[in-house]
Write an enzyme that holds these catalytic residues in place. Structure first.
Site, mmCIF file in Angstrom:
data_model
loop_
_atom_site.group_PDB
_atom_site.id
_atom_site.type_symbol
_atom_site.label_atom_id
_atom_site.label_comp_id
_atom_site.label_asym_id
_atom_site.label_seq_id
_atom_site.Cartn_x
_atom_site.Cartn_y
_atom_site.Cartn_z
ATOM 1 N N LYS A 1 1.875 5.862 -5.878
ATOM 2 C CA LYS A 1 2.579 6.166 -4.604
ATOM 3 C C LYS A 1 2.155 7.385 -4.584
ATOM 4 C CE LYS A 1 7.192 6.495 -3.033
ATOM 5 N NZ LYS A 1 8.290 6.364 -2.548
ATOM 6 N N GLY B 1 17.181 8.018 -0.393
ATOM 7 C CA GLY B 1 18.155 7.630 -0.714
ATOM 8 C C GLY B 1 19.676 7.835 0.129
ATOM 9 N N ALA C 1 11.891 4.375 1.905
ATOM 10 C CA ALA C 1 12.650 5.402 1.807
ATOM 11 C C ALA C 1 14.125 5.617 3.315
ATOM 12 C CB ALA C 1 12.435 7.198 2.021
ATOM 13 N N GLY C 2 15.210 4.954 3.602
ATOM 14 C CA GLY C 2 16.213 5.249 4.159
ATOM 15 C C GLY C 2 17.055 3.909 4.318
ATOM 16 N N ASN D 1 14.482 0.545 -2.115
ATOM 17 C CA ASN D 1 15.381 1.041 -4.285
ATOM 18 C C ASN D 1 16.713 1.383 -4.226
ATOM 19 O OD1 ASN D 1 16.145 1.434 -6.356
ATOM 20 N ND2 ASN D 1 14.238 3.554 -6.713
ATOM 21 N N THR D 2 17.321 2.852 -3.071
ATOM 22 C CA THR D 2 18.903 2.201 -3.155
ATOM 23 C C THR D 2 19.583 1.901 -2.713
ATOM 24 O OG1 THR D 2 17.787 4.904 -3.130
ATOM 25 C CG2 THR D 2 20.208 4.780 -2.409
#
Lengths: 65, 255, 384
Positions: free
Chosen positions: B95, B156, B182-183, B204-205
């Protein structure tokens, strides 16, 4: 012998990449080595000599997204 | 026929990619991975001895590793990190993440496309993380990217599909899978992205920062599956009453 | 390189026919509620189920047309500069077997005709020739373009298929648009309809718009001649062709023309005649599938039909049309035109008519700011 490891000047008595990892108590299966900006293949750790002034990067996988 | 996502010649049954960062304890990772049913997991590369333990011992065998190039500020640095990751023996997926703005952590599309070009030529399967910018996406695909990974919101932030319109354009226009990265902080947001036709989501987050990461991983799995199923089913008409046009102002002349 | 020829093979006639027949009313309504349509959705909008929902389909097309184009219609006029033709297209008035006087304008004569059109107020011109590459050579076409370009904001060509290099020469001479009708997207029927002449080569014609795009042509139009093949086959393939080109050449201003076959000099039985309702359905489905493309309607259609197609999706119409060669400023041999015109309105009459239905005429839409022209440099953009 003085080498640069991850940006720091370090004294080492190791003469190969493999012995350097042993000296620093690092698992060769978990660490990737770059010597003078060239990646060292894991199977070459034993055969890759260390020379005065070499620049080494020792990296491992950590958490990330 | 089974609904698979094909990336770099590999068929994936799960359309949820997970990360390994920001967990309260890395001990959670095996259970999170299992609950998510994910087949792809991201990792980062860092210098040893920086206070971080390695993460490899926690990743279930059989999962495909997706090393990122986080920390790279230029294409050259990303290429260097990718080569190191490959040397670690975790396959040829990478990535690409090139960020030089540490305030907003937005990816640099120009450098990302450059790194993609170099790494594709070296045989990597490249998944570039980008702003949902059609031109950047096209440049990456031209360079050989296997998918594009546009951000839903700044990394994040858990803010959801802030870039929905732009991601919709990428899904509409591009021939490669669009993986929303992301997000995404809530399962409902992942579900919405999948309903729109996203090929997969990387979370992830959203999982790691929840109170119960394992339960949240399961929730994301269900949401991604539901969104995908809805996409494949084809949504019904939202508007009602289109049939009840009494007069025919546009086509009345035909009678 | 990717080509439409290759892509079209994913849509064999059987797949088109099946999708067309199996579409349901519920599917049509679902598609009408969606923003980004796929090729299979376009097929749904061409289906018999969609024909039963013609008014809602037209309403949706109208909404999209107004959103993307406003209430504006571009005007252009064709200029036939040669009807010498070596093809024997079975349905065409220029068929080489039709024994009729032929005319090929010299560059000076073409300029005189063009000057007349300029004086009538036209700023948007489309040059047409028959297929006679030796007589109406690419060099001749480029020469006419170069000569008349100062008179017009836009010069288009609708000629036989050129090579990429030849398209580049025409672009360099000042042409900014090209139109290429595939006529039919069915290779077997195409071969039968075009038995001899340069046009016989199906693939070379099919890939011509892509070559023009590679050569830097700004605007490109495609079209199937409705009535040759069954409705769903060519209506669908035409929209698909435009869609494919916009996908891989997003910088091109894409257009679709909607010709229906009409009587001409010669004998040809129209087997798949397209009625008015299907024509309206076609325009509306094209608009829903391709919200931003220019849809052009020629004077093959009546004044009534053209006036009603504008709100539904047509954004470009011709005015002051003659399909014969010469006759305005130069001698006319009284030869018949390529096809019969059913809307004879002049430019001022078209402007009036368009105003009466609540729309604005755009005589000059866009002009290359780097090209020299006697026109004024105002941009009448229809978007925004």
């Amino acid at each position: 012998m003085q080498v640069i490891i991850n940006g720091e000047n370090v004294q080492s008595s190791a003469d190969t990449v493999a012995s350097l990892l042993r000296e620093r108590d690092l698992d060769p299966k978990r660490v990737v080595v770059e010597r003078n900006r060239a990646v060292v293949a894991r199977e070459d750790y034993d055969a890759t000599p260390l020379n005065e002034g070499d620049t080494l990067e020792l990296v491992q996988f950590v958490g990330g997204g | 026929m089974e609904d698979c996502l094909t990336v770099g010649g590999v068929n994936l049954k799960s359309r949820l990619f997970i990360g390994t960062g920001k967990y309260a304890s890395d001990d959670l990772i095996p259970a999170v991975a299992e609950a998510s049913a994910s087949e792809v997991i991201t990792v980062a590369l860092r210098r040893v001895g920086m206070g971080q333990k390695g993460v490899m011992d926690y990743i279930p065998s059989g999962m495909r590793l997706l090393p990122n190039t986080s920390g790279a500020r230029t294409a050259d640095e990303a290429v260097r990190l990718a080569r190191l990751a490959k040397a670690a023996g975790c396959g040829d997926w990478v990535k690409i993440e090139v960020i030089s703005d540490t305030r907003h952590l937005l990816p640099d599309g120009y450098e990302t496309a450059k790194a993609t070009e170099v790494l594709v030529k070296e045989g990597f399967t490249v998944l570039p993380y980008i702003n949902p910018d059609l031109y950047v996406a096209r440049a990456c695909i031209e360079a050989g990217a296997a998918v594009v990974m546009p951000l839903a919101a700044p990394i994040g932030t858990n803010r959801g599909l802030q870039t929905k319109e732009m991601i919709g354009i990428l899904i509409e226009e591009l021939d490669v899978p669009v993986v929303v990265d992301a997000g995404i902080g809530r399962p409902s947001q992942a579900c919405e992205a999948m309903e729109m036709g996203a090929a997969a989501c990387l979370v992830n987050t959203g999982i790691a920062s929840s109170d119960d990461a394992v339960a949240m991983a399961r929730a994301f799995r269900l949401a991604v599956d539901a969104g995908r199923a809805a996409y494949l089913a084809g949504a019904g008409a939202v508007r009602t009453g289109t049939e009840a046009v009494a007069s025919s102002p546009l086509t009345g002349f035909l009678r | 390189m990717k080509s439409f020829e290759t892509y079209l093979q994913e849509w064999p006639a059987k797949r088109r026919k099946e999708g067309f027949l199996k579409a349901t009313r519920a599917q049509v309504l679902s598609v009408l509620g969606r923003d980004h349509l796929k090729p299979e959705d376009f097929l749904t909008l061409l289906s018999p189920a969609a024909l039963d929902l013609l008014e809602p389909l037209a309403q949706r097309a109208h909404e999209l047309t107004v959103r993307f184009f406003g209430r504006a219609v571009c005007l252009f006029t064709p200029l036939y500069i040669s009807d010498v033709c070596t093809n024997q297209c079975r349905y065409c008035g220029f068929n080489a077997k039709n024994k009729q006087p032929r005319r090929h304008l010299s560059v000076d004569e073409a300029y005189a005709e063009a000057l007349y059109l300029h004086q009538q107020g036209h700023r948007n011109i489309l040059l047409l020739t028959g297929d006679a590459p030796k007589l109406s050579s690419p060099q001749y076409i480029a020469e006419v373009v170069r000569r008349i370009k100062p008179l017009f904001a836009s010069v288009g060509i609708e000629v036989y298929s050129l090579t990429e290099e030849e398209y580049r020469a025409v672009v360099d001479a000042g042409a900014d648009s090209m139109t290429m009708f595939q006529e039919t997207y069915s290779p077997e029927l195409y071969a039968w309809l075009h038995p001899v002449g340069p046009k016989h080569d199906y693939a070379f014609r099919l890939n011509a718009p892509q070559r023009a795009a590679e050569a830097g042509m700004r605007s490109i139009g495609v079209g199937g001649l409705l009535g040759l093949e069954s409705f769903e086959q060519d209506a669908f393939a035409t929209g698909l062709h435009a869609w494919w080109l916009t996908r891989y050449y997003p910088g091109v201003d894409m257009g679709v023309s909607i010709p229906r076959i009409c009587p001409h000099e010669g004998q040809f039985t129209v087997e798949h005649g397209v009625d008015d309702r299907h024509l309206v359905q076609y325009v509306a489905a094209l608009r829903c599938f391709l919200p931003r493309v220019t849809i052009t309607c020629s004077t093959r259609e009546s004044a009534t039909m053209r006036d009603h197609l504008i709100p539904i999706g047509v954004t470009r119409v011709s005015a002051g049309v003659s399909t014969a060669v010469g006759g305005r400023a130069t001698e006319n041999t009284h030869n018949p035109g390529q096809f019969e015109i059913t809307d004879h309105r002049s430019l001022p009459e078209m402007v009036d008519a368009i105003q009466k239905i609540g729309y604005q005429s755009v005589i000059k839409d866009w002009e290359d700011p780097t090209a020299s022209s006697v026109g004024t440099a105002c941009l009448a953009a229809a978007g925004g």
